[in-house]
Design a protein around this motif. Structure first.
Motif, PDB file in Angstrom:
ATOM      1  N   PHE A 130       0.827  -1.206   0.000  1.00  0.00           N
ATOM      2  CA  PHE A 130       0.000   0.000   0.000  1.00  0.00           C
ATOM      3  C   PHE A 130       0.866   1.262   0.000  1.00  0.00           C
ATOM      4  N   ASN A 131       1.898   1.287   0.848  1.00  0.00           N
ATOM      5  CA  ASN A 131       2.732   2.482   0.976  1.00  0.00           C
ATOM      6  C   ASN A 131       3.568   2.754  -0.271  1.00  0.00           C
ATOM      7  N   LEU A 132       3.856   1.719  -1.048  1.00  0.00           N
ATOM      8  CA  LEU A 132       4.651   1.898  -2.261  1.00  0.00           C
ATOM      9  C   LEU A 132       3.880   2.626  -3.359  1.00  0.00           C
ATOM     10  N   LEU A 133       2.559   2.634  -3.279  1.00  0.00           N
ATOM     11  CA  LEU A 133       1.749   3.193  -4.353  1.00  0.00           C
ATOM     12  C   LEU A 133       1.766   4.722  -4.379  1.00  0.00           C
ATOM     13  N   SER A 134       1.422   5.370  -3.246  1.00  0.00           N
ATOM     14  CA  SER A 134       1.450   6.836  -3.197  1.00  0.00           C
ATOM     15  C   SER A 134       1.209   7.300  -1.774  1.00  0.00           C
ATOM     16  N   VAL A 135       1.643   8.550  -1.469  1.00  0.00           N
ATOM     17  CA  VAL A 135       1.405   9.111  -0.142  1.00  0.00           C
ATOM     18  C   VAL A 135      -0.086   9.370   0.053  1.00  0.00           C
ATOM     19  N   GLU A 136      -0.822   9.648  -1.047  1.00  0.00           N
ATOM     20  CA  GLU A 136      -2.267   9.845  -0.940  1.00  0.00           C
ATOM     21  C   GLU A 136      -2.947   8.574  -0.431  1.00  0.00           C
ATOM     22  N   LEU A 137      -2.492   7.426  -0.925  1.00  0.00           N
ATOM     23  CA  LEU A 137      -3.078   6.162  -0.492  1.00  0.00           C
ATOM     24  C   LEU A 137      -2.760   5.900   0.976  1.00  0.00           C
ATOM     25  N   PHE A 138      -1.520   6.260   1.401  1.00  0.00           N
ATOM     26  CA  PHE A 138      -1.188   6.164   2.821  1.00  0.00           C
ATOM     27  C   PHE A 138      -2.157   7.007   3.643  1.00  0.00           C
ATOM     28  N   GLY A 139      -2.368   8.265   3.218  1.00  0.00           N
ATOM     29  CA  GLY A 139      -3.268   9.158   3.945  1.00  0.00           C
ATOM     30  C   GLY A 139      -4.682   8.637   3.984  1.00  0.00           C
ATOM     31  N   GLU A 140      -5.125   8.059   2.855  1.00  0.00           N
ATOM     32  CA  GLU A 140      -6.488   7.529   2.794  1.00  0.00           C
ATOM     33  C   GLU A 140      -6.633   6.307   3.697  1.00  0.00           C
ATOM     34  N   LEU A 141      -5.643   5.425   3.663  1.00  0.00           N
ATOM     35  CA  LEU A 141      -5.674   4.229   4.502  1.00  0.00           C
ATOM     36  C   LEU A 141      -5.667   4.619   5.975  1.00  0.00           C
ATOM     37  N   GLU A 142      -4.836   5.590   6.324  1.00  0.00           N
ATOM     38  CA  GLU A 142      -4.756   6.038   7.714  1.00  0.00           C
ATOM     39  C   GLU A 142      -6.055   6.719   8.144  1.00  0.00           C
ATOM     40  N   SER A 143      -6.702   7.421   7.238  1.00  0.00           N
ATOM     41  CA  SER A 143      -7.980   8.062   7.541  1.00  0.00           C
ATOM     42  C   SER A 143      -9.043   7.026   7.899  1.00  0.00           C
ATOM     43  N   TRP A 144      -9.079   5.933   7.128  1.00  0.00           N
ATOM     44  CA  TRP A 144     -10.047   4.880   7.404  1.00  0.00           C
ATOM     45  C   TRP A 144      -9.727   4.168   8.719  1.00  0.00           C
ATOM     46  N   PHE A 145      -8.451   3.892   8.950  1.00  0.00           N
ATOM     47  CA  PHE A 145      -8.054   3.270  10.215  1.00  0.00           C
ATOM     48  C   PHE A 145      -8.480   4.149  11.399  1.00  0.00           C
ATOM     49  N   SER A 146      -8.199   5.442  11.298  1.00  0.00           N
ATOM     50  CA  SER A 146      -8.517   6.363  12.385  1.00  0.00           C
ATOM     51  C   SER A 146     -10.023   6.476  12.595  1.00  0.00           C
ATOM     52  N   SER A 147     -10.778   6.496  11.497  1.00  0.00           N
ATOM     53  CA  SER A 147     -12.240   6.589  11.598  1.00  0.00           C
ATOM     54  C   SER A 147     -12.815   5.408  12.373  1.00  0.00           C
ATOM     55  N   ILE A 148     -12.292   4.231  12.104  1.00  0.00           N
ATOM     56  CA  ILE A 148     -12.766   3.031  12.805  1.00  0.00           C
ATOM     57  C   ILE A 148     -12.475   3.132  14.301  1.00  0.00           C
ATOM     58  N   LYS A 149     -11.261   3.593  14.649  1.00  0.00           N
ATOM     59  CA  LYS A 149     -10.886   3.711  16.063  1.00  0.00           C
ATOM     60  C   LYS A 149     -11.759   4.739  16.783  1.00  0.00           C
TER      61      LYS A 149
END
Length: 445
Positions: free
Chosen positions: A136-155
């Motif tokens: 996931f992190n190799l693809l783009s920083v935007e994808l990192f931010g999006e993935l982290e946003s979803w993780f944080s939303s769940i928490k």
């Protein structure tokens, strides 16, 4: 190396959710069980006190970062105000901080997976997660931010759901596992400070571990579209987040379930919902705490790779680590940090029962070293620039000295705990080794 620059592709939403994710991690979802066991209800006060000093630390980092947004990371400010030697030492120590916290969270992930699949070994879970997050992190920083946003939303959703559930149970005077849900549970089982001052102080390391990673929002400055607007917003809401997510969640949890019934073998959040007799809810909460661990690992890959990127541009890491691909991702740094995490696969194979505490202790000590350096760096900045920025550190310079005294006091507490001795010795040894390594490096160049 001028063409090897990071891209400003993190939006305001990404920054806010990364800040939230940094404030809610495995230290709360898993480590709080140990902290409750050691201190009892006084843990509420410990979280609040530690949170206040972490807020001051973040304000110091915020003013530093906003004083020159052309810099990619707060590590560069260490070079500017403390010199090359400290940039080398703190840069590599910060890399170790996030590597160790990722190792702790990979271990925690193995524990969480056992809730559903008890026969899957911890090391296998760690191995699979490393390669998934790397992809996931190799693809783009935007994808990192999006993935982290979803993780944080769940928490965030999970903690708010716990608090609402607790309030409903309190109002309805419900019984859970034969015990009444009541505020009196905070004092009925040995008092508010049942383990005494010694117990309260012994819980501080795990409390501090819960806050490790909150400074990461300052590391996003080089990839944030509008740092002057978004970073102050993220930092200024820190105290509110701590009050809600830590103090609020722990208050509700210990009102629902007597603190002395909480064990250290599983997340207290899972234990509470299991005690409610809602097995599905316990499974959902276990998924949430697994998400928290994945979030921390995801953040670790981001932080370690960006730290190596900065160190490379300062010629303190191999040149390849400062190169980015056509999506502005530092690929070599990401791969190196990911492969280093495979050490935890071996450690989980050898010491599956003890490794979480050992690694989290090392991470805590190393983070405190970094925080102390950044607060001192801010003090040096303000000495050279008395006018500061529009985002000034409150109560400067008193807040700098008091905050540093608090964290030094925490390190002093660690000296009194035998189980923390290895972590303290390892961290001190690492810092000394980095100073020696810098000396060798300077002689060669």
């Amino acid at each position: 190396m001028e063409e090897n620059k990071l891209a400003r592709k993190l939006s305001s939403r990404h920054v806010q959710m990364i800040a939230l994710g940094g404030a809610i991690g495995t230290g709360l979802f898993l480590g709080s069980g140990n902290a409750i066991h050691q201190a009892g209800p006084i843990l509420l006060v410990l979280y609040l006190v530690a949170g206040i000093f972490c807020f001051f630390m973040m304000r110091a980092i915020g003013e530093l970062v906003l004083s020159d947004t052309s810099k990619s990371s707060f590590i560069e400010f260490v070079r500017a105000y403390l010199g090359d030697r400290f940039e080398f030492v703190i840069g590599w120590t910060y890399w170790l901080c996030w590597e160790s916290i990722a190792m702790a969270d990979l271990t925690a992930s193995g524990i969480y997976i056992k809730f559903w699949f008890p026969h899957i070994p911890q090391w296998l879970t760690a191995l699979i997660i490393v390669f998934i997050l790397l992809a996931f992190n190799l693809l783009s920083v935007e994808l990192f931010g999006e993935l982290e946003s979803w993780f944080s939303s769940i928490k965030v959703f999970a903690i708010i759901a716990l608090i609402i559930t607790g309030i409903i149970l309190l109002v309805c005077h419900t019984k859970v596992a034969g015990h009444a849900v009541s505020v009196s549970n905070l004092v009925d089982y040995g008092g508010f400070m049942p383990k005494g001052l010694k117990g309260a102080l012994s819980a501080f390391p795990m409390v501090i571990f819960a806050f490790t990673g909150i400074e990461m929002v300052g590391l996003t400055s080089g990839e944030t579209a509008n740092p002057q607007r978004d970073l102050p917003r993220a930092i200024n809401t820190l105290l509110f987040r701590i009050a809600l997510f830590y103090v609020g969640a722990m208050f509700v949890l210990m009102c629902i379930y007597p603190w002395d019934k909480v064990t250290t073998s599983a997340s207290p959040f899972v234990q509470v919902f299991s005690a409610l007799g809602v097995k599905v809810a316990a499974g959902v909460i276990n998924f949430v705490v697994l998400t928290a661990a994945l979030s921390a690992c995801n953040s670790a890959l981001f932080s370690t790779s960006r730290t190596l990127f900065v160190l490379s541009h300062s010629k303190f890491a191999p040149r390849k680590m400062g190169e980015v691909n056509n999506r502005s991702v530092p690929v070599t740094s990401l791969v190196f940090s990911s492969l280093t995490l495979l050490i935890i696969v071996v450690l989980n194979f050898i010491l599956p029962a003890k490794i979480f505490e050992i690694i989290s202790d090392i991470s805590t000590v190393c983070f405190i070293f970094v925080w102390l350096t950044l607060i001192w760096c801010h003090y040096k900045y303000r000495r050279q620039n008395p006018e500061g920025t529009s985002f000034k550190m409150p109560l400067y310079p008193i807040s700098n000295f008091v905050t540093m005294a608090f964290f030094i006091g925490i390190l002093g507490l660690l000296l009194l705990q035998k189980e923390m001795a290895f972590a303290l010795i390892f961290a001190c040894g690492w810092v000394v080794l980095m100073f020696i390594a810098y000396g060798i490096y300077r002689r060669k160049v």
